[in-house]
Each structure stands twice: as C-alpha cells, then as structure tokens.
Design a protein around this motif. Structure first.
Motif, PDB file in Angstrom:
ATOM      1  N   LEU A   1      46.562 -15.504 -33.123  1.00 41.53           N
ATOM      2  CA  LEU A   1      47.319 -15.314 -31.888  1.00 41.53           C
ATOM      3  C   LEU A   1      46.858 -14.030 -31.202  1.00 41.53           C
ATOM      4  CD1 LEU A   1      49.662 -15.772 -29.894  1.00 41.53           C
ATOM      5  CD2 LEU A   1      51.187 -14.683 -31.544  1.00 41.53           C
ATOM      6  N   GLU A   2      46.813 -12.966 -31.973  1.00 35.39           N
ATOM      7  CA  GLU A   2      46.425 -11.649 -31.430  1.00 35.39           C
ATOM      8  C   GLU A   2      45.050 -11.737 -30.769  1.00 35.39           C
ATOM      9  OE1 GLU A   2      47.999  -8.196 -30.820  1.00 35.39           O
ATOM     10  OE2 GLU A   2      48.493  -8.416 -32.944  1.00 35.39           O
ATOM     11  N   LYS A   3      44.130 -12.439 -31.431  1.00 37.14           N
ATOM     12  CA  LYS A   3      42.751 -12.552 -30.923  1.00 37.14           C
ATOM     13  C   LYS A   3      42.681 -13.282 -29.584  1.00 37.14           C
ATOM     14  CE  LYS A   3      40.330 -14.133 -34.463  1.00 37.14           C
ATOM     15  NZ  LYS A   3      39.478 -14.995 -35.173  1.00 37.14           N
ATOM     16  N   ALA A   4      43.595 -14.211 -29.381  1.00 34.49           N
ATOM     17  CA  ALA A   4      43.527 -15.065 -28.174  1.00 34.49           C
ATOM     18  C   ALA A   4      44.138 -14.385 -26.940  1.00 34.49           C
ATOM     19  CB  ALA A   4      44.241 -16.380 -28.447  1.00 34.49           C
ATOM     20  N   ILE A   5      44.872 -13.301 -27.165  1.00 38.97           N
ATOM     21  CA  ILE A   5      45.578 -12.651 -26.047  1.00 38.97           C
ATOM     22  C   ILE A   5      44.622 -11.771 -25.231  1.00 38.97           C
ATOM     23  CG2 ILE A   5      47.423 -11.010 -25.463  1.00 38.97           C
ATOM     24  CD1 ILE A   5      48.885 -12.001 -28.011  1.00 38.97           C
ATOM     25  N   THR A   6      44.705 -11.906 -23.911  1.00 37.98           N
ATOM     26  CA  THR A   6      43.904 -11.060 -23.014  1.00 37.98           C
ATOM     27  C   THR A   6      44.874 -10.466 -21.972  1.00 37.98           C
ATOM     28  OG1 THR A   6      43.489 -12.630 -21.223  1.00 37.98           O
ATOM     29  CG2 THR A   6      42.062 -12.823 -23.157  1.00 37.98           C
ATOM     30  N   PRO A   7      44.385  -9.564 -21.128  1.00 34.80           N
ATOM     31  CA  PRO A   7      45.285  -9.041 -20.089  1.00 34.80           C
ATOM     32  C   PRO A   7      45.800 -10.124 -19.142  1.00 34.80           C
ATOM     33  CG  PRO A   7      43.325  -7.668 -20.320  1.00 34.80           C
ATOM     34  CD  PRO A   7      43.091  -8.873 -21.162  1.00 34.80           C
ATOM     35  N   ARG A   8      45.130 -11.279 -19.125  1.00 28.97           N
ATOM     36  CA  ARG A   8      45.574 -12.358 -18.242  1.00 28.97           C
ATOM     37  C   ARG A   8      46.626 -13.275 -18.882  1.00 28.97           C
ATOM     38  NH1 ARG A   8      42.336 -13.646 -13.948  1.00 28.97           N
ATOM     39  NH2 ARG A   8      40.455 -12.438 -13.695  1.00 28.97           N
TER      40      ARG A   8
ATOM     41  N   ASN B   1      58.160 -28.004 -14.215  1.00 30.63           N
ATOM     42  CA  ASN B   1      58.822 -27.057 -13.307  1.00 30.63           C
ATOM     43  C   ASN B   1      58.633 -25.606 -13.766  1.00 30.63           C
ATOM     44  OD1 ASN B   1      59.723 -29.199 -11.812  1.00 30.63           O
ATOM     45  ND2 ASN B   1      61.862 -29.042 -12.417  1.00 30.63           N
ATOM     46  N   ILE B   2      58.756 -25.389 -15.051  1.00 29.18           N
ATOM     47  CA  ILE B   2      58.550 -24.023 -15.581  1.00 29.18           C
ATOM     48  C   ILE B   2      57.154 -23.550 -15.199  1.00 29.18           C
ATOM     49  CG2 ILE B   2      58.221 -22.658 -17.704  1.00 29.18           C
ATOM     50  CD1 ILE B   2      60.353 -24.461 -19.024  1.00 29.18           C
ATOM     51  N   ALA B   3      56.175 -24.423 -15.468  1.00 32.27           N
ATOM     52  CA  ALA B   3      54.775 -24.043 -15.206  1.00 32.27           C
ATOM     53  C   ALA B   3      54.584 -23.698 -13.730  1.00 32.27           C
ATOM     54  CB  ALA B   3      53.849 -25.180 -15.625  1.00 32.27           C
ATOM     55  N   HIS B   4      55.199 -24.473 -12.859  1.00 35.54           N
ATOM     56  CA  HIS B   4      54.960 -24.268 -11.423  1.00 35.54           C
ATOM     57  C   HIS B   4      55.676 -23.058 -10.854  1.00 35.54           C
ATOM     58  CE1 HIS B   4      52.289 -27.528 -10.223  1.00 35.54           C
ATOM     59  NE2 HIS B   4      52.667 -27.977 -11.410  1.00 35.54           N
ATOM     60  N   VAL B   5      56.741 -22.617 -11.493  1.00 33.71           N
ATOM     61  CA  VAL B   5      57.368 -21.401 -10.962  1.00 33.71           C
ATOM     62  C   VAL B   5      56.789 -20.134 -11.605  1.00 33.71           C
ATOM     63  CG1 VAL B   5      59.493 -22.650 -10.430  1.00 33.71           C
ATOM     64  CG2 VAL B   5      59.399 -21.261 -12.503  1.00 33.71           C
ATOM     65  N   LEU B   6      56.027 -20.305 -12.710  1.00 32.67           N
ATOM     66  CA  LEU B   6      55.512 -19.105 -13.392  1.00 32.67           C
ATOM     67  C   LEU B   6      54.015 -18.870 -13.241  1.00 32.67           C
ATOM     68  CD1 LEU B   6      57.267 -19.098 -16.900  1.00 32.67           C
ATOM     69  CD2 LEU B   6      57.733 -17.593 -14.964  1.00 32.67           C
ATOM     70  N   PHE B   7      53.226 -19.933 -13.196  1.00 29.36           N
ATOM     71  CA  PHE B   7      51.775 -19.761 -13.341  1.00 29.36           C
ATOM     72  C   PHE B   7      51.042 -19.872 -12.024  1.00 29.36           C
ATOM     73  CE2 PHE B   7      52.570 -22.165 -17.552  1.00 29.36           C
ATOM     74  CZ  PHE B   7      53.164 -21.040 -18.085  1.00 29.36           C
ATOM     75  N   GLU B   8      49.940 -19.156 -11.972  1.00 24.67           N
ATOM     76  CA  GLU B   8      49.034 -19.326 -10.837  1.00 24.67           C
ATOM     77  C   GLU B   8      47.607 -19.069 -11.280  1.00 24.67           C
ATOM     78  OE1 GLU B   8      50.744 -16.804  -7.987  1.00 24.67           O
ATOM     79  OE2 GLU B   8      50.877 -15.141  -9.373  1.00 24.67           O
ATOM     80  N   GLU B   9      46.681 -19.239 -10.338  1.00 25.54           N
ATOM     81  CA  GLU B   9      45.281 -19.070 -10.682  1.00 25.54           C
ATOM     82  C   GLU B   9      45.036 -17.709 -11.294  1.00 25.54           C
ATOM     83  OE1 GLU B   9      42.539 -20.421  -7.546  1.00 25.54           O
ATOM     84  OE2 GLU B   9      43.784 -22.236  -7.685  1.00 25.54           O
ATOM     85  N   GLY B  10      44.241 -17.696 -12.339  1.00 25.06           N
ATOM     86  CA  GLY B  10      43.928 -16.439 -13.017  1.00 25.06           C
ATOM     87  C   GLY B  10      44.769 -16.239 -14.269  1.00 25.06           C
ATOM     88  N   ASP B  11      45.936 -16.893 -14.327  1.00 24.93           N
ATOM     89  CA  ASP B  11      46.785 -16.754 -15.521  1.00 24.93           C
ATOM     90  C   ASP B  11      46.221 -17.579 -16.675  1.00 24.93           C
ATOM     91  OD1 ASP B  11      48.630 -15.194 -14.190  1.00 24.93           O
ATOM     92  OD2 ASP B  11      49.955 -16.868 -13.696  1.00 24.93           O
ATOM     93  N   GLU B  12      46.429 -17.071 -17.862  1.00 23.25           N
ATOM     94  CA  GLU B  12      46.074 -17.838 -19.058  1.00 23.25           C
ATOM     95  C   GLU B  12      47.352 -18.182 -19.827  1.00 23.25           C
ATOM     96  OE1 GLU B  12      41.684 -15.804 -19.755  1.00 23.25           O
ATOM     97  OE2 GLU B  12      43.297 -15.369 -21.174  1.00 23.25           O
ATOM     98  N   VAL B  13      47.384 -19.404 -20.324  1.00 22.99           N
ATOM     99  CA  VAL B  13      48.565 -19.860 -21.062  1.00 22.99           C
ATOM    100  C   VAL B  13      48.109 -20.330 -22.442  1.00 22.99           C
ATOM    101  CG1 VAL B  13      50.496 -21.468 -21.075  1.00 22.99           C
ATOM    102  CG2 VAL B  13      49.635 -20.565 -18.897  1.00 22.99           C
ATOM    103  N   LEU B  14      48.671 -19.722 -23.471  1.00 19.30           N
ATOM    104  CA  LEU B  14      48.246 -20.054 -24.837  1.00 19.30           C
ATOM    105  C   LEU B  14      48.876 -21.360 -25.309  1.00 19.30           C
ATOM    106  CD1 LEU B  14      48.658 -16.488 -26.424  1.00 19.30           C
ATOM    107  CD2 LEU B  14      46.585 -17.525 -25.469  1.00 19.30           C
ATOM    108  N   VAL B  15      48.031 -22.198 -25.882  1.00 25.99           N
ATOM    109  CA  VAL B  15      48.491 -23.494 -26.391  1.00 25.99           C
ATOM    110  C   VAL B  15      47.891 -23.697 -27.785  1.00 25.99           C
ATOM    111  CG1 VAL B  15      48.552 -25.988 -25.980  1.00 25.99           C
ATOM    112  CG2 VAL B  15      48.471 -24.420 -24.020  1.00 25.99           C
ATOM    113  N   PRO B  16      48.685 -23.466 -28.842  1.00 24.13           N
ATOM    114  CA  PRO B  16      48.148 -23.734 -30.182  1.00 24.13           C
ATOM    115  C   PRO B  16      47.857 -25.231 -30.344  1.00 24.13           C
ATOM    116  CG  PRO B  16      50.215 -22.496 -30.282  1.00 24.13           C
ATOM    117  CD  PRO B  16      50.060 -22.958 -28.876  1.00 24.13           C
TER     118      PRO B  16
END
Ligand code: PMP
Ligand code: GLU
Length: 403
Positions: free
Chosen positions: A163-170, A112-127
């Motif tokens: 972590l810092e390296k993996a972050i993008t504007p998306r 549910n969290i994912a579906h109310v927050l994310f959409e195409e183009g978004d990136e989600v970090l997963v260690p």
C-alpha cells in the motif's frame, strides 16, 4: 447496420470503458438458455433466493397507498433513519440524516462518490483482484485507477508495504471491500488498523464497500474500518445496500454514509441525474432493514455450505487450486496450469479462452479472472442451487480432463 457518421461520434470518455463483464456474461448465459441450450450459470453474483415476503408486501402496500411519486432526492427520512439505526447497531457508527444518501444500488452510490471526488490527475488505489466496476467507474471521472496486485499466497490481502509503495502525491482515495468480490478476502482488526494508519497519515480517503458484510464465514467478523476512531470515520465513506443481504438485486437500493459535505455533493449530483431512488423500492428497503433479520443469517449459512462443497469439488480437479473464500459468494480458482494446452482444437492462452471453452464445451458460464485483474484465475458465483453447483462442476471436470 449503416455507419452512423460523424454526428454520432461518441465521447472519448465512453471509449475508456467496457460493458460490465459480469453482467455481459450473465446476459449471454440467459440468451443461450432462451435459445434452448442447457447452460449452467456461475456468472453474475446475485443471490438465487427470492426477495423475502415481508419486503415484497411492504412494496405492494406502498403502491396501494399511492406512494408512487417523487420523494426527497437523497431518500425518504424513514429509510435514512433505518440506515442510521443499522449502522449504529451493526457497525457502531453514528450518523445524522445529513450524512446519509440513498441511491439506485451500491454501484450508483460508488459512481456518485467518484464523480463528486475525482478529477483528471487524481489517482485512486484499487487492490486486486477487484470487482469489475471499480476501475471503469474511476476512468469515467477522468482519474486513474492504480491497481495494487495482491498474491494468492498472501490470501489476496493488501499488505501495508505494498500500500505504502503505491501511494503518490496524486493519490486521492482507495476503494476497499471485504469480504471481497471475487476472492472472498476478509481482514482482521489488526490488519485493518495497520492499513488505516497508513491511509490516515497519508491523507487518503477511504471508500469502504461493505456490500458483502453479512455474507461472512467461519470465525471471521465484519469490522468497519470507519469505526476505529472519529478521525477515520471522517475520512471514510461507507457504502452498502440491500442487493446481497436481502436478495434484492433488482430493487436497486444502495446507500452511502460519510462526511456531510461529500454526502451533500452526492445528493446535488443525484438531483441532476436520477433524482430519487424508486419510491416503492425505498419502502421495500425500509422493511428489509427494520424487519426480522433471521433470513439474513439463514441465507449466510446456506452460502457457507455451498462454499464448502464447491471449494472441495473444484480442488478435486487436477490442475485447479481453489482458495477457501472467507465471505461473499464467489470462488476464484487458479487455473493457469491449463494454459498452453490444447482444448477443442485450440490452444488456451488465458482466462478468456478458458471461459469461452467451458461455455462452448461444457455449457458452463463463468467470468474470466482477467476482468478482475488476475488472468490466472476464473470466477464462479455459487449463488445457485447445490444441485446446479454439483452438475456444473462435474461438467467443468469432464471438459478439462477430456481436453
Ligand atoms: N460492490 C460489489 C463488490 C459488488 O459485487 C456489487 C455487485 N452487485 C456492487 C457493489 C453493486 O451492488 P448493487 O448495485 O446491486 O447494490
Ligand atoms: N456484483 C455482481 C457480480 O460481480 C453483480 C453484477 C455486477 O453488478 O457486476 O457479478
């Protein structure tokens, strides 16, 4: 079976994901057992303990009292209050009812969290190593999971620089979980503070999956990342549930606490899919959270003894290197030294081959590390009796020595 034809063509989205590997392996082990094979399962992670009697009785009482109808979509007020009290007591976090939503298990909460927050183009970090469902839950929203691979030499901990390296504007969010599934990673306050500072500065939402909070060993302490400051709290969605702490996997109760607008969106979303979580299970979860808590500690102590035993036994097998997990109930041994070798007439190329060989040859079910993003490993759940752990590891030893 006949070809289904064009009318049955499935969506592109469903083609992006696979069945949950942990549940698939558990199902396979159960099917083999039902067919008469003496399989020992280190597959799905669910406590082997029975659900506590006080919890069962609360559920039975609620059925008898006729509490068997629809409830408020996001959970009954009593349960929300119990969750609020728990978050205050254990995690020093203060929430209102409007900041809490109850769902059908933590997996459902994350979905549910994912579906109310994310959409195409978004990136989600997963260690990584990550729990098998995180990436597929993200894929189902059209967003892209960005895996940050951690190293065994670093205790599988996410490093600030990585972590810092993996972050993008998306980058929209990160999913973090400690103690983690499958590696049992815990973080110190200092380590969490370093990660939190970056996430806050870069405006990234934190989804903190605290499901293994209570299964923690040695001198590790669970510290909620949301508790560091009001700013962090308003940037974090805390996810938890009763499956692991109270041996209640089948009851399907999970919950989230976080910013009011996100919780309201999740509740709206839920109102159009499952409606409320099961009324009876809500009453059971209420008793689990409000009732005596000694059982939680006793189960934790038992898990720690099993951890000590399985880590020692696995490390006695030449070729296996098993790190010592700091929580949860999994071990994640390194097994790549067996790759390229011939076992049962077949060259073992990867973790799937090795898991298949061990099921075939040793009648032991476990999950390939590849499903958690680390193909050099296998995952074993030790949420099973000491006797079966001993027998199962001995079978693995024999199968790997005789290969
Ligand atoms: N998070 C993690 C890390 C898990 O291992 C699991 C496995 N059950 C869940 C969430 C989901 O738990 P449940 O849906 O049973 O509450
Ligand atoms: N979380 C457990 C596991 O990793 C249970 C199965 C599942 O939901 O993945 O095995």
């Amino acid at each position: 079976m006949k070809e289904p034809g064009v009318l049955h063509k499935l969506s592109r989205r469903i083609g992006l994901i696979k069945p949950s590997p942990t549940l698939a392996i558990q199902a396979k082990a159960n099917a083999l057992k039902a067919a008469g094979r003496d399989v020992i399962s280190f597959g799905a992670g669910e406590p082997d303990f029975d659900t506590p009697d006080n919890v069962k009785e609360a559920a039975i009482a609620s059925i008898k009292a006729g509490f068997t109808k629809y409830t408020a979509v996001g959970g009954i007020d009593d349960l929300k209050d119990a969750i609020i009290a728990k978050l205050k007591r254990d995690n020093q976090l203060a929430y209102e009812r409007s900041q809490v939503v109850v769902s059908a298990g933590a997996k459902h909460t994350l979905f549910n969290i994912a579906h109310v927050l994310f959409e195409e183009g978004d990136e989600v970090l997963v260690p990584s190593p990550y729990w098998v469902s995180y990436t597929d839950i993200v894929y189902l929203t059209g967003a892209t999971p960005v895996v940050i691979k951690t190293r065994m030499e670093d205790g599988f901990k996410l490093k600030p620089a990585e972590l810092e390296k993996a972050i993008t504007p998306r980058t929209k969010a990160i999913v973090i979980s400690y103690p983690s599934n499958p590696a049992g990673v815990c973080y110190t306050r200092k380590e969490l503070e370093e990660l939190a500072a970056i996430l806050l500065r870069r405006g990234i939402i934190i989804i903190s999956d605290d499901i293994y909070e209570k299964i923690i060993y040695d001198d590790n302490q669970f510290i909620s990342i949301a508790s560091f400051s009001e700013e962090l709290k308003s940037n974090t969605i805390v996810v938890n549930g009763v499956s692991k702490s109270y041996a209640m996997t089948g009851w399907r109760i999970g919950y989230a606490a976080g910013p009011e607008n996100i919780i309201a969106a999740m509740t709206k979303y839920q109102s159009q899919n499952t409606s409320n979580p099961t009324s009876i299970a809500q009453k059971a979860a209420l008793e689990a959270l409000n009732g005596p808590q000694e059982g939680v500690l006793a189960r934790g102590r038992e898990f720690q003894q099993r951890r000590d035993f399985i880590v020692r036994k696995l490390n006695e097998i030449p070729g296996i290197a098993c790190p010592n997990p700091q929580g949860a109930f999994y071990v994640f041994p390194h097994v790549a030294s067996f790759y390229g070798k011939r076992f049962g007439g077949k060259v073992i190329e990867n973790s799937s081959d090795l898991a298949a060989y061990l099921l075939e040859e040793a009648n032991v079910a476990l999950v390939p590390g590849a499903d958690f993003g680390h193909d050099d490993h296998l995952r074993l759940s030790y949420a099973t009796s000491m006797e079966l752990i001993e027998k199962g590891v001995e079978r693995i030893r024999k199968a790997l020595l005789n290969g």
